[in-house]
Design an enzyme around this catalytic site. Structure first.
Site: not given
Length: 311
Positions: A160, A210, A238, A262, A267, A286
């Protein structure tokens, strides 16, 4: 005897526009859109293969699944499964990586462009009738920031992060990277720096690392204090990478700065979430990974993992 395959929270990969039917080739398939913690035991009890996205499978549960042979996590993160307990029980655990690189990179730049061009705010202004004769043929409700020549800092340089860097370079941006694994000589167009340098020099900072034990709340008041007063922070990685109270304080103190998130630490966040109501903070649910093309890749990979296991 055929395998019993159970999908416990299938709605995230497939909200209704795709199909799990390819898995029926490899066993008797049951798909649940959502499964509450109280329902997991009953629904997973007889499964040979469990497919989960965010449903938590801890040791007390795993000890009660006598037939379980495999868990497939229909996501990249694996922190919702007790990997040590699964290994001790002889249960194979697989996850899926790389399926959403283009989708997440696209959403990252959607957030960047919203921060720099304020498309929503300008549309709202026009829809409210504020484009009147006094403003002439063109006006702004807030300044527009050009990306050409700006510095984009990227924390985390997997698939990404690399996609985001490539898009940034296409916009004419200077790209700075923090990475624990990349070989700088392989990326001659990018500058590799440490985290403090990244925050000091970047106009926009995008998080793509990560979550690990050593980087929880890595973006905190100490690191934020090194940012430019009009810099923007984007997080599609994250939520716990960011200390949210520290970010709120920084955004309040720097009204020309901004953040676009995001992912959040909790969440869904609940109605009293700490960052609600800040004019310089954008939040999306998300959703960066949810392009249909990405979810199709995800489901195809899940099917392949099951096929490989049962063959």
């Amino acid at each position: 005897m055929p395998y019993k395959i159970v999908v416990l929270d299938g709605i995230y990969a497939n909200p209704g526009d795709l199909s799990w039917e390819a898995l029926e080739t490899y066993g008797n398939l049951t798909v649940y859109n959502r499964t509450s913690p109280e329902q997991v035991m009953d629904r997973a009890m007889d499964a040979d293969i469990l497919i989960v996205n965010k449903v938590e499978l801890r040791k007390p549960l795993l000890d009660n699944f006598p037939h379980l042979k495999m868990i497939v996590i229909s996501a990249t993160g694996m922190n919702n499964v007790d990997l040590e307990a699964a290994k001790a029980l002889g249960v194979v655990v697989k996850n899926v990586v790389g399926y959403g690189a283009q989708s997440v990179a696209q959403h990252t730049f959607a957030l960047i462009l919203e921060l720099t061009n304020r498309v929503s705010a300008h549309n709202d202004s026009v829809q409210k009738g504020e484009w009147d004769a006094d403003k002439g043929f063109s006006y702004n409700t807030s300044p527009v920031t050009g990306l050409d020549g700006k510095t984009l800092g990227i924390y985390g340089f997997g698939s990404i992060g690399q996609e985001v860097a490539s898009i940034g370079r296409a916009f004419g941006m200077r790209i700075m990277v923090v990475s624990n694994h990349a070989v700088p000589a392989d990326y001659p167009f990018y500058e590799f720096v440490n985290l403090r340098e990244l925050f000091e020099q970047s106009d926009l900072i995008s998080l793509h690392a990560p979550l690990r034990d050593d980087n929880k709340h890595v973006v905190n008041s100490a690191l934020l204090s090194h940012m430019k007063p009009d810099a923007r922070l984007i997080n599609t990685a994250r939520g716990p990478l960011v200390h949210e109270e520290d970010l709120k304080s920084w955004l309040i103190a720097h009204p020309m700065a901004g953040a676009a998130l995001d992912v959040l630490e909790t969440e869904p966040p609940g109605p009293q979430y700490i960052l609600f109501g800040l004019p310089n903070c954008i939040i999306t649910p998300h959703m960066a990974w949810t392009a249909k093309s990405a979810r199709k890749k995800l489901m195809d990979e899940v099917t392949l993992l099951v096929k490989t296991f049962v063959s």
